[in-house]
Write a protein that holds these residues in place. Sequence first.
Motif, PDB file in Angstrom:
ATOM      1  N   HIS A  95      48.339  12.468  -4.133  1.00  0.00           N
ATOM      2  CA  HIS A  95      47.530  13.576  -3.637  1.00  0.00           C
ATOM      3  C   HIS A  95      46.138  12.482  -3.296  1.00  0.00           C
ATOM      4  O   HIS A  95      45.759  11.606  -3.796  1.00  0.00           O
ATOM      5  CB  HIS A  95      46.853  14.502  -4.538  1.00  0.00           C
ATOM      6  N   ASP A 103      46.948  14.051   6.813  1.00  0.00           N
ATOM      7  CA  ASP A 103      47.015  15.417   7.068  1.00  0.00           C
ATOM      8  C   ASP A 103      48.437  15.890   7.173  1.00  0.00           C
ATOM      9  O   ASP A 103      48.987  15.944   8.275  1.00  0.00           O
ATOM     10  CB  ASP A 103      46.177  16.007   8.335  1.00  0.00           C
ATOM     11  N   SER A 122      54.052  17.877   9.521  1.00  0.00           N
ATOM     12  CA  SER A 122      54.991  18.726   9.314  1.00  0.00           C
ATOM     13  C   SER A 122      55.303  19.676  10.133  1.00  0.00           C
ATOM     14  O   SER A 122      56.282  20.211  10.575  1.00  0.00           O
ATOM     15  CB  SER A 122      54.890  19.402   7.729  1.00  0.00           C
ATOM     16  N   GLU A 123      54.146  20.618  10.653  1.00  0.00           N
ATOM     17  CA  GLU A 123      54.302  21.469  11.477  1.00  0.00           C
ATOM     18  C   GLU A 123      55.116  21.200  12.937  1.00  0.00           C
ATOM     19  O   GLU A 123      55.743  21.695  13.410  1.00  0.00           O
ATOM     20  CB  GLU A 123      52.930  22.242  11.937  1.00  0.00           C
ATOM     21  N   TRP A 147      49.959  18.535   6.809  1.00  0.00           N
ATOM     22  CA  TRP A 147      50.494  20.049   7.322  1.00  0.00           C
ATOM     23  C   TRP A 147      50.452  19.704   8.872  1.00  0.00           C
ATOM     24  O   TRP A 147      51.583  20.264   9.409  1.00  0.00           O
ATOM     25  CB  TRP A 147      49.390  21.019   7.140  1.00  0.00           C
ATOM     26  N   ASP A 180      51.039  20.538  -0.426  1.00  0.00           N
ATOM     27  CA  ASP A 180      49.707  19.923  -0.381  1.00  0.00           C
ATOM     28  C   ASP A 180      49.179  19.227   0.739  1.00  0.00           C
ATOM     29  O   ASP A 180      49.815  18.413   1.500  1.00  0.00           O
ATOM     30  CB  ASP A 180      49.720  18.905  -1.380  1.00  0.00           C
ATOM     31  N   GLN A 181      48.286  19.821   1.572  1.00  0.00           N
ATOM     32  CA  GLN A 181      47.877  19.075   3.076  1.00  0.00           C
ATOM     33  C   GLN A 181      47.460  17.653   2.809  1.00  0.00           C
ATOM     34  O   GLN A 181      47.751  16.989   3.707  1.00  0.00           O
ATOM     35  CB  GLN A 181      46.627  19.969   3.475  1.00  0.00           C
ATOM     36  N   HIS A 182      47.232  17.296   1.633  1.00  0.00           N
ATOM     37  CA  HIS A 182      46.649  15.739   1.558  1.00  0.00           C
ATOM     38  C   HIS A 182      47.513  14.967   0.707  1.00  0.00           C
ATOM     39  O   HIS A 182      47.315  13.878   0.125  1.00  0.00           O
ATOM     40  CB  HIS A 182      45.217  15.889   1.214  1.00  0.00           C
ATOM     41  N   PRO A 210      54.395  12.912   5.108  1.00  0.00           N
ATOM     42  CA  PRO A 210      53.657  13.942   4.109  1.00  0.00           C
ATOM     43  C   PRO A 210      54.579  13.805   2.759  1.00  0.00           C
ATOM     44  O   PRO A 210      55.749  13.620   2.666  1.00  0.00           O
ATOM     45  CB  PRO A 210      53.999  14.957   4.919  1.00  0.00           C
TER      46      PRO A 210
END
Length: 710
Positions: free
Chosen positions: A238, A186, A191-192, A188, A204-206, A167
């Motif tokens: 991105h 992805d 990272s989660e 997010w 930024d998710q992407h 990420p």
Amino acid sequence: MKKIITCLLSMAIAGNLMAQDVKPVVANLNKVKLEFKLDPEGKPVYAVYFDGKPVITNAALGFELVNDSAFSKHLELSNVEKADFDESWKPVWGEVSTIRNHYQQLTVHLRQKETPKRLINIVFRVFEDGVGFRYEFPKQPGLKYFVVAKELTQFNLTGDHKAFWIPGDYDTNEYQYTTSKLSQVDGWAVSEKATDIAVRVVPDQHAVATPLMLKSDNGLYINIHEAALVNYPAMQLHVNTHNFQLSASLVPDALGNKAYLHAPFNTPWRTIIVSDQAAAILNSKMILNLNEPSVIKNTEWIKPMKFVGVWWEMQTGKSTWSFANSLDTADAAGNLIANGTHGANTENVKRYIDFAAKNGIEGVLVEGWNTGWEDWFGNWKENIFDFTTPYPDFDVKGIAEYAKAKGVKMIMHNETSGSATTYERYLDTAFRYMNKYGYPAVKTGYVGKIIPRGEHHDGQWMVNHYERVAQKAADHQVMIDSHESNRPTGLHRTYPNWLASEAGRGNEYNAFSMGSAPDHETILPFTRLMGGPMDYTPGIFKLKGYAAGASDRQVHTTLAKQLALYVTLYSPLQMAADLPENYEAHLDAFQFIKEVPADWDDTKVIEAEPGDYITIARKAKGSANWFIGSITDENARTAKIPLSFLDKGKKYAVKVYSDAADADWEKNPEAYVIKEYKATSATVLKINIAKGGGAAITIQPLNNLRNVFH
């Protein structure tokens, strides 16, 4: 060093006419071609081709400034310069003794059509293995101080490539790599799940970090990164998951701005390395070549080295960094009460010094030697450490004298807890302290959220901080190994005392978390290591049952693979990371660590495929001896290693440290065999490598040996 300028082309062109003409200007070298043009709106765009195949298509360039005009359209071309360049230079240390720097340079001079008609140049360098480009803001009346709101650089790809990514995190690079199509990025979700990383910021998710490694369906290998990152934030990308367009995304500061600049100024180089052979990506020296030569005139004091250290025992819970359990555990006089588990005590440190001296290991690192660790983790505050006050059980003077008598160098550790402000105040004091006690190198750390508050590990302020540390260390003839810093971008050419960085997911994650997948080390050379050496801390021999309170934890490699990492994961500062007693249980295997150098004259990438396998051969500095490392992912394989790089007509002694027949990273990781052979340049080694396994090989001319075979 030899420099040849073979041609110089300067074209003064009427800007208004050229802005209407979309015919591109071209630069090329062998299979790589660059095209640049202004589209009908005056937007700068570029394209890159390899062997006739498109790599980057119709990608935009430019800038947006804060509260100011943009360098993104309504531009005109005032001049074009083209030149060929060829030189060879010698690095202070590295993977090869000589590097060729060969490129064709195309400089396009642009200006705004409207008042104030500001100027911007884009410089492209086309190498045999890719393209680098940067923006130049010349000195000019209409532009002095300015703030970057957005860099508009794009990398428009030709399809939904296979990607090896982490990420786009502002504060850490310590994720496991995900292998997926670009359309599936992805950040997010990744990272989660990464709860073993202390500080995570992924807005930024992407977005993905660079270096980004890609493989196209038509067999092209593409690596996107940056070179010479100075006074500028790190670049992330991105990902448009629908049209596979990558856009530069700069790490912001506390106010959301990207960079504060003063013309004249050059941005870092944006790099695109491309080939139809994976090995060529690893062989590339383009990022190094895009950096400036060494600013350190006398480099004789800069010495690559191997080291052991009081470190892994803290990571695995055998001992602690802190002297006391907490700041509250003090006696009536206010003195901290020892917890009995402090690792950096004089007796224990001398044990490591003895082990290093006995085995020819040059250095010993000690973490947890200085006061402040009771107040360390998770406290977003300044002045936790002062970098010169040892704990009462660490005799800094006595240890320095003991190490010197044994011929061992001590390596300092400066953990900042993320408080870069505190460290900058102490830099001269800290380095004078190292000089006083004979420490030639320091490992710095930045675990935690950054102070100044609101800044990020990869933002402009911290990028400047890391460079200031390298500069100040050079003033005191101290070598640097930085942890939790931004990803390297080849600056070790300019500051050769900056030997290594962590800036990625190292071996330590096998100690305090569930570790990294078996393919991790086969991806790192194509990603994290593209910009510079990594302090990965290889060499773990006890692969199961080492973590206190976590009996199910294990390293996801075999022992033989741990040996191979000394060759496949390059660093001039290599740690033998395990405990002395674990090496003493396998002294026959430890022999490879004793012998493998940390500096090289030549490197051959024999076979490679990102995420699957890597085999690399390296020739020791000033020696005829070769060392080979071969590793695989979770799949067993047979490595076929031709020795054609050896001198013809000579005979060699080959010693192979490989996985035993029943070895398996999960079920039987410590099973290995050692075999010896005679070989010539016509020999092809065939070595069976277990799941998650590897092989390490030494090759020495027979006429240099006595009683090799027994």
